[in-house]
Design a protein around this motif. Structure first.
Motif, PDB file in Angstrom:
ATOM      1  N   LYS A 152       0.840  -1.412   0.020  1.00 47.34           N
ATOM      2  CA  LYS A 152       0.113  -0.036   0.198  1.00 47.34           C
ATOM      3  C   LYS A 152       1.058   1.155   0.149  1.00 47.34           C
ATOM      4  CE  LYS A 152      -3.995   1.898   2.561  1.00 47.34           C
ATOM      5  NZ  LYS A 152      -4.757   1.852   1.216  1.00 47.34           N
ATOM      6  N   GLU A 173       1.046   5.172  -9.753  1.00 45.41           N
ATOM      7  CA  GLU A 173      -0.058   4.291  -9.795  1.00 45.41           C
ATOM      8  C   GLU A 173      -0.143   3.950 -11.315  1.00 45.41           C
ATOM      9  OE1 GLU A 173      -4.776   5.029  -8.823  1.00 45.41           O
ATOM     10  OE2 GLU A 173      -3.974   6.379 -10.080  1.00 45.41           O
ATOM     11  N   GLU A 183      -1.456  -1.317  -4.305  1.00 49.82           N
ATOM     12  CA  GLU A 183      -2.334  -0.467  -4.261  1.00 49.82           C
ATOM     13  C   GLU A 183      -1.915   1.174  -3.779  1.00 49.82           C
ATOM     14  OE1 GLU A 183      -6.182   1.000  -1.507  1.00 49.82           O
ATOM     15  OE2 GLU A 183      -5.249  -1.142  -1.283  1.00 49.82           O
TER      16      GLU A 183
END
Length: 233
Positions: A152, A173, A183
């Motif tokens: 994350k 991203e 993520e």
């Protein structure tokens, strides 16, 4: 406009003229969506397989990187940091690795060498600064994704690089969008909160209302707070 001017030395009135022109600058305004499209459209996604690890003793690793100030610091300056992070990541398989991005990751916010608050500071090599950030995070997130079941990445607003790092988190991203266990959180809230098992973690850069923010965590995140036994800010 036109008018007649006359004084005692003149035999006849003199006609005077004045022209007034109103102008405004041409505007070339990019929307946020257009800027993000430029940042991410030419980004080639990484593609590699990840493995779901069977872990008896589940652990989470928090890599909270604050005030790195790339620009006045270089990738070479952080070689020891990279070595230590590599050793830590490779020491075991992790259930989750949480990595911060931003929080004055870069020293300046724009080509004018100012902070996000328009404070003029040191001249830096902007392009090298950005390339160093890309290299650092591509390596770190790639390694984490191979060592953990879940990665994350969390964007934290800073007062030096709010705009630049907000754009580059979208690059990150786009770079990892095809890696299934990564993520990337691109939201721009002042405080970010996540939980793992019975651990509560709150993150903020700290330049705005640190004590008030800390005291309001249990009110703003009541469920996450109540379910946790360990709380970090």
């Amino acid at each position: 406009s036109m008018w007649n001017h006359f004084n005692k030395e003149m035999e006849n009135p003199k006609t005077l003229y004045a022209s007034k022109i109103k102008v405004e600058p041409k505007k070339n305004i990019l929307t946020d969506e257009e800027v993000l499209s430029v940042v991410t459209s030419e980004t080639k996604p990484l593609r590699f397989k990840t493995t779901k690890h069977e872990i008896d003793d589940k652990r989470m690793l928090g890599i909270e990187l604050m005030d790195m100030h790339f620009g006045i610091n270089t990738l070479d300056d952080y070689q020891d940091t990279i070595r230590r992070l590599t050793e830590r990541l490779e020491s075991r398989k992790w259930d989750r690795v949480a990595i911060t991005f931003g929080s004055d990751l870069m020293h300046v916010d724009n080509l004018k060498n100012t902070t996000a608050n328009q404070t003029r500071i040191d001249d830096v090599d902007i392009m090298q600064m950005i390339e160093d950030v890309k290299s650092f995070y591509e390596y770190l997130v790639s390694l984490a994704s191979k060592q953990a079941n879940e990665v994350k990445v969390i964007y934290i607003k800073g007062n030096h690089d709010e705009t630049t790092s907000a754009l580059l988190i979208h690059w990150l991203e786009a770079r990892f969008r095809d890696v299934d266990n990564v993520e990337v959180d691109t939201s721009i809230e002042e405080v970010k909160v996540y939980t793992w098992e019975q651990i509560f973690v709150a993150l903020t850069h700290g330049d705005k209302g640190g004590k008030r923010t800390k005291n309001a965590l249990s009110t703003n995140y009541p469920l996450e707070w109540a379910r946790s036994k360990v709380r970090e800010f």
